[in-house]
Design a protein around this motif. Structure first.
Motif, PDB file in Angstrom:
ATOM      1  N   ASP A 288       0.803  -1.224   0.000  1.00 32.11           N
ATOM      2  CA  ASP A 288       0.000   0.000   0.000  1.00 32.11           C
ATOM      3  C   ASP A 288       0.835   1.272   0.000  1.00 32.11           C
ATOM      4  O   ASP A 288       0.343   2.353   0.313  1.00 32.11           O
ATOM      5  CB  ASP A 288      -0.931   0.004   1.212  1.00 32.11           C
ATOM      6  N   SER A 289       2.120   1.147  -0.366  1.00 37.81           N
ATOM      7  CA  SER A 289       2.985   2.327  -0.484  1.00 37.81           C
ATOM      8  C   SER A 289       4.053   2.033  -1.536  1.00 37.81           C
ATOM      9  O   SER A 289       4.299   0.879  -1.903  1.00 37.81           O
ATOM     10  CB  SER A 289       3.647   2.662   0.860  1.00 37.81           C
ATOM     11  N   ASP A 290       4.691   3.093  -2.037  1.00 37.22           N
ATOM     12  CA  ASP A 290       5.750   2.899  -3.031  1.00 37.22           C
ATOM     13  C   ASP A 290       6.880   2.069  -2.452  1.00 37.22           C
ATOM     14  O   ASP A 290       7.452   1.206  -3.145  1.00 37.22           O
ATOM     15  CB  ASP A 290       6.285   4.264  -3.491  1.00 37.22           C
ATOM     16  N   ALA A 291       7.241   2.326  -1.198  1.00 43.85           N
ATOM     17  CA  ALA A 291       8.334   1.580  -0.580  1.00 43.85           C
ATOM     18  C   ALA A 291       7.999   0.100  -0.487  1.00 43.85           C
ATOM     19  O   ALA A 291       8.838  -0.766  -0.773  1.00 43.85           O
ATOM     20  CB  ALA A 291       8.632   2.151   0.813  1.00 43.85           C
ATOM     21  N   ALA A 292       6.750  -0.212  -0.090  1.00 45.99           N
ATOM     22  CA  ALA A 292       6.352  -1.611   0.031  1.00 45.99           C
ATOM     23  C   ALA A 292       6.348  -2.292  -1.329  1.00 45.99           C
ATOM     24  O   ALA A 292       6.798  -3.438  -1.480  1.00 45.99           O
ATOM     25  CB  ALA A 292       4.972  -1.704   0.673  1.00 45.99           C
ATOM     26  N   ARG A 293       5.859  -1.581  -2.365  1.00 42.14           N
ATOM     27  CA  ARG A 293       5.846  -2.173  -3.701  1.00 42.14           C
ATOM     28  C   ARG A 293       7.257  -2.394  -4.226  1.00 42.14           C
ATOM     29  O   ARG A 293       7.536  -3.394  -4.908  1.00 42.14           O
ATOM     30  CB  ARG A 293       5.036  -1.290  -4.648  1.00 42.14           C
TER      31      ARG A 293
END
Length: 313
Positions: A288-293
């Motif tokens: 649910d975030s750019d970092a997680a993706r």
């Protein structure tokens, strides 16, 4: 299991009086009694007629059956819904050999053929009938023991011989270690005796209310324990709730989804006590975030992992 419409079997309306039910039974008994009937299915039909009459002539069984049958379609399969008899008192019991005379449907509701009728019209001394009822308790009551007020409904006859529902409240001690399906016996709380005889007993069948964390199997308890992928893959020390309080448990490296961890003696008390099984449930972090993706993309690139390899694709 086939749902049996006892009113239809006897050919009477649901509001039929006792006399109408009795007359219908006698008419069908003359028609289908195996000793006189020429019908090929007379024995089966006579069994169904006897079964329907056994229920509809008994005010307690009839009320229980009517409560159950309300809104139930006779088409298709049927199982008594959970809790249909919770808090309702009625007779159970069978004379030797009676069980085979009744259907699976009847046995699932009443457990056998109840003994009612002419006995209490005779002038003699006898013990009163036993009553049975199902009660729901909290799992914590089984773990620690408790004393609870239990309300039960039972059919009573007034001075004019008319049936009516009566509710009574009993103070019941629930022993620590009681299991689901076990009976608590309350001596003398059944039907009054005949001719000055002692009263029967009341047997309370224990059922557990749904619990947010645990489910019981015998004395053992099961709980789903969520774990992160890295905790399962690498191993970890995590906290887990138990009936006795929070404990730290070790997740072995390489644990898969559904693995069971056994905590001895942390189930329902007894001799020996039950165990608590923690069933591992791998939970994926949300992307649910750019970092997680970005982390998921890196895993996709760096880990040569195909979860469908065993399927040959």
């Amino acid at each position: 299991m086939e749902f049996k419409d006892y009113y239809s079997i006897l050919g009477v309306e649901r509001g039929a009086s006792e006399d109408e039910i009795r007359r219908a039974y006698r008419k069908l008994a003359r028609k289908y009694h195996p000793d006189v009937s020429k019908e090929s299915d007379a024995e089966v039909r006579m069994r169904d007629v006897n079964e329907a009459y056994d229920v509809l002539r008994d005010s307690e069984k009839r009320l229980a059956y009517d409560n159950l049958a309300a809104g139930v379609s006779p088409d298709g399969g049927f199982q008594p819904p959970p809790g249909w008899d919770e808090g309702f008192e009625f007779h159970r019991g069978a004379a030797p050999g009676d069980e085979a005379q009744f259907s699976e449907f009847f046995s699932s509701l009443f457990g056998g053929r109840g003994q009612r009728g002419g006995a209490r019209q005779q002038d003699f001394r006898a013990r009163g009938d036993d009553h049975h009822a199902a009660i729901e308790i909290d799992l914590e009551d089984a773990l620690k023991g408790a004393t609870r007020d239990i309300s039960l409904r039972a059919m009573q006859m007034d001075d004019q011989g008319h049936p009516h529902m009566q509710t009574r409240t009993l103070n019941v001690r629930i022993p620590a270690g009681v299991r689901e399906g076990q009976f608590i016996r309350l001596a003398g709380q059944g039907m009054p005796g005949y001719g000055g005889g002692e009263s029967g007993d009341l047997y309370l069948e224990v059922r557990f209310k749904p619990h947010p964390h645990y489910r019981a199997e015998g004395r053992d308890l099961y709980m789903t324990l969520p774990v992160a992928p890295w905790e399962a893959a690498l191993g970890a020390q995590v906290n887990a709730p138990t009936p006795g309080g929070t404990v730290e448990v070790s997740i072995p490296p390489g644990s898969g989804n559904g693995r069971k961890l056994r905590l001895r003696g942390r189930g329902i008390p007894g001799d020996p006590p039950g165990d608590l099984y923690l069933v591992l449930d791998l939970v994926l972090p949300p992307a649910d975030s750019d970092a997680a993706r970005d982390i998921y993309r890196k895993m996709q690139q760096d880990l040569p992992f195909n979860p469908r390899r065993h399927l040959g694709v």
